[in-house]
Design an enzyme around this catalytic site. Structure first.
Site, PDB file in Angstrom:
ATOM      1  N   GLN A  12       9.258 -20.394 -29.811  1.00  0.00           N
ATOM      2  CA  GLN A  12       9.058 -19.827 -28.465  1.00  0.00           C
ATOM      3  C   GLN A  12       9.759 -20.687 -27.416  1.00  0.00           C
ATOM      4  O   GLN A  12       9.613 -21.914 -27.397  1.00  0.00           O
ATOM      5  CB  GLN A  12       7.554 -19.722 -28.134  1.00  0.00           C
TER       6      GLN A  12
ATOM      7  N   ASP B  41      17.258  -8.113 -23.550  1.00  0.00           N
ATOM      8  CA  ASP B  41      17.390  -9.573 -23.650  1.00  0.00           C
ATOM      9  C   ASP B  41      18.757  -9.986 -23.095  1.00  0.00           C
ATOM     10  O   ASP B  41      19.775  -9.359 -23.381  1.00  0.00           O
ATOM     11  CB  ASP B  41      17.250 -10.016 -25.106  1.00  0.00           C
ATOM     12  N   ILE B  42      18.741 -11.042 -22.280  1.00  0.00           N
ATOM     13  CA  ILE B  42      19.963 -11.484 -21.597  1.00  0.00           C
ATOM     14  C   ILE B  42      20.954 -12.172 -22.549  1.00  0.00           C
ATOM     15  O   ILE B  42      22.148 -12.287 -22.248  1.00  0.00           O
ATOM     16  CB  ILE B  42      19.585 -12.413 -20.417  1.00  0.00           C
TER      17      ILE B  42
ATOM     18  N   HIS C   1       6.141 -12.144 -25.545  1.00  0.00           N
ATOM     19  CA  HIS C   1       7.158 -11.090 -25.637  1.00  0.00           C
ATOM     20  C   HIS C   1       7.397 -10.736 -27.095  1.00  0.00           C
ATOM     21  O   HIS C   1       7.349 -11.583 -27.973  1.00  0.00           O
ATOM     22  CB  HIS C   1       8.475 -11.504 -24.964  1.00  0.00           C
TER      23      HIS C   1
ATOM     24  N   HIS D 118      10.243  -9.133 -29.536  1.00  0.00           N
ATOM     25  CA  HIS D 118      11.668  -8.790 -29.641  1.00  0.00           C
ATOM     26  C   HIS D 118      11.829  -7.532 -30.495  1.00  0.00           C
ATOM     27  O   HIS D 118      11.220  -7.430 -31.567  1.00  0.00           O
ATOM     28  CB  HIS D 118      12.438  -9.897 -30.356  1.00  0.00           C
TER      29      HIS D 118
HETATM   30  P1  AMP Z   1      11.749 -16.719 -27.488  1.00  0.00           P
HETATM   31  O1  AMP Z   1      12.703 -17.753 -28.018  1.00  0.00           O
HETATM   32  O2  AMP Z   1      11.128 -15.868 -28.541  1.00  0.00           O
HETATM   33  O3  AMP Z   1      10.742 -17.341 -26.549  1.00  0.00           O
HETATM   34  O4  AMP Z   1      12.642 -15.705 -26.682  1.00  0.00           O
HETATM   35  C1  AMP Z   1      12.953 -15.785 -25.326  1.00  0.00           C
HETATM   36  C2  AMP Z   1      13.999 -14.741 -25.087  1.00  0.00           C
HETATM   37  O5  AMP Z   1      14.079 -14.473 -23.704  1.00  0.00           O
HETATM   38  C3  AMP Z   1      15.411 -15.169 -25.543  1.00  0.00           C
HETATM   39  O6  AMP Z   1      15.900 -14.236 -26.497  1.00  0.00           O
HETATM   40  C4  AMP Z   1      16.211 -15.162 -24.249  1.00  0.00           C
HETATM   41  O7  AMP Z   1      17.537 -14.731 -24.424  1.00  0.00           O
HETATM   42  C5  AMP Z   1      15.421 -14.206 -23.382  1.00  0.00           C
HETATM   43  N1  AMP Z   1      15.559 -14.416 -21.941  1.00  0.00           N
HETATM   44  C6  AMP Z   1      15.434 -15.567 -21.261  1.00  0.00           C
HETATM   45  N2  AMP Z   1      15.621 -15.362 -19.935  1.00  0.00           N
HETATM   46  C7  AMP Z   1      15.840 -14.026 -19.785  1.00  0.00           C
HETATM   47  C8  AMP Z   1      16.103 -13.183 -18.661  1.00  0.00           C
HETATM   48  N3  AMP Z   1      16.176 -13.670 -17.419  1.00  0.00           N
HETATM   49  N4  AMP Z   1      16.303 -11.868 -18.874  1.00  0.00           N
HETATM   50  C9  AMP Z   1      16.249 -11.370 -20.140  1.00  0.00           C
HETATM   51  N5  AMP Z   1      15.999 -12.109 -21.219  1.00  0.00           N
HETATM   52  C10 AMP Z   1      15.814 -13.416 -21.065  1.00  0.00           C
END
Ligand code: AMP
Ligand code: ZN
Length: 135
Positions: free
Chosen positions: A92, A29-30, A98, A100
């Site tokens: 979301q 996760d970024i 996804h 986590h």
């Molecule tokens: P959610 O809030 O459960 O939809 O989680 C989305 C997740 O995606 C968040 O924890 C973000 O930090 C992660 N995220 C968004 N863009 C990227 C990316 N380009 N690379 C890795 N993680 C990302």
């Protein structure tokens, strides 16, 4: 606009990949909630749990179990959370399913997002019946 996680699977935008097989892709996760925060996604696009076949969910969990063990071996956390968000009301923000994996340490800053308090047993059992009937 193209889905950002589809773009990661296709290699169009960079990601710190940890694992992939025919069906799933795992990457860091970024914006990690804790060090080692990892995401597992199906390579095929599904918006969230509501439109994903159960077999794909199986593939996600088949990857999650060894990845959790690998996180524990690599980072020695005290615990780990699986976390998964569906629709805006369910936190979301990226609309490609996804899961986590978030390593946890005693005293880390993460907090449970609800306050446990005793429920009404009758209401609980009525809701259980409602869900059972919908299955
Ligand atoms: P959610 O809030 O459960 O939809 O989680 C989305 C997740 O995606 C968040 O924890 C973000 O930090 C992660 N995220 C968004 N863009 C990227 C990316 N380009 N690379 C890795 N993680 C990302
Ligand atoms: Zn996608």
């Amino acid at each position: 606009m193209e889905c950002i996680f589809c773009a990661i699977v296709e290699g169009k935008i960079p990601a710190a990949k940890v694992y992939e097989n025919e069906q799933v892709f795992a990457f860091m996760d970024i914006a990690p909630a804790n060090p080692g925060h990892l995401l597992i996604i199906p390579k095929q696009h599904y918006r969230n749990i509501f439109d994903m076949p159960a077999e794909v969910g199986t593939k996600i969990m088949e990857a999650a179990v060894p990845l959790a063990t690998a996180i524990r071996k690599a980072l020695n956390p005290d615990g780990l959370n699986l976390f998964q968000s569906n629709e805006a009301a369910g936190f979301q923000t990226v609309f490609h399913f996804h899961l986590h994996l978030i390593p946890r340490w005693e005293g880390d800053p993460l907090r449970l997002p609800w306050k446990p308090s005793e429920g009404d047993i009758k209401e609980i059992s009525n809701i259980a019946t409602k869900i059972q009937e919908a299955l």
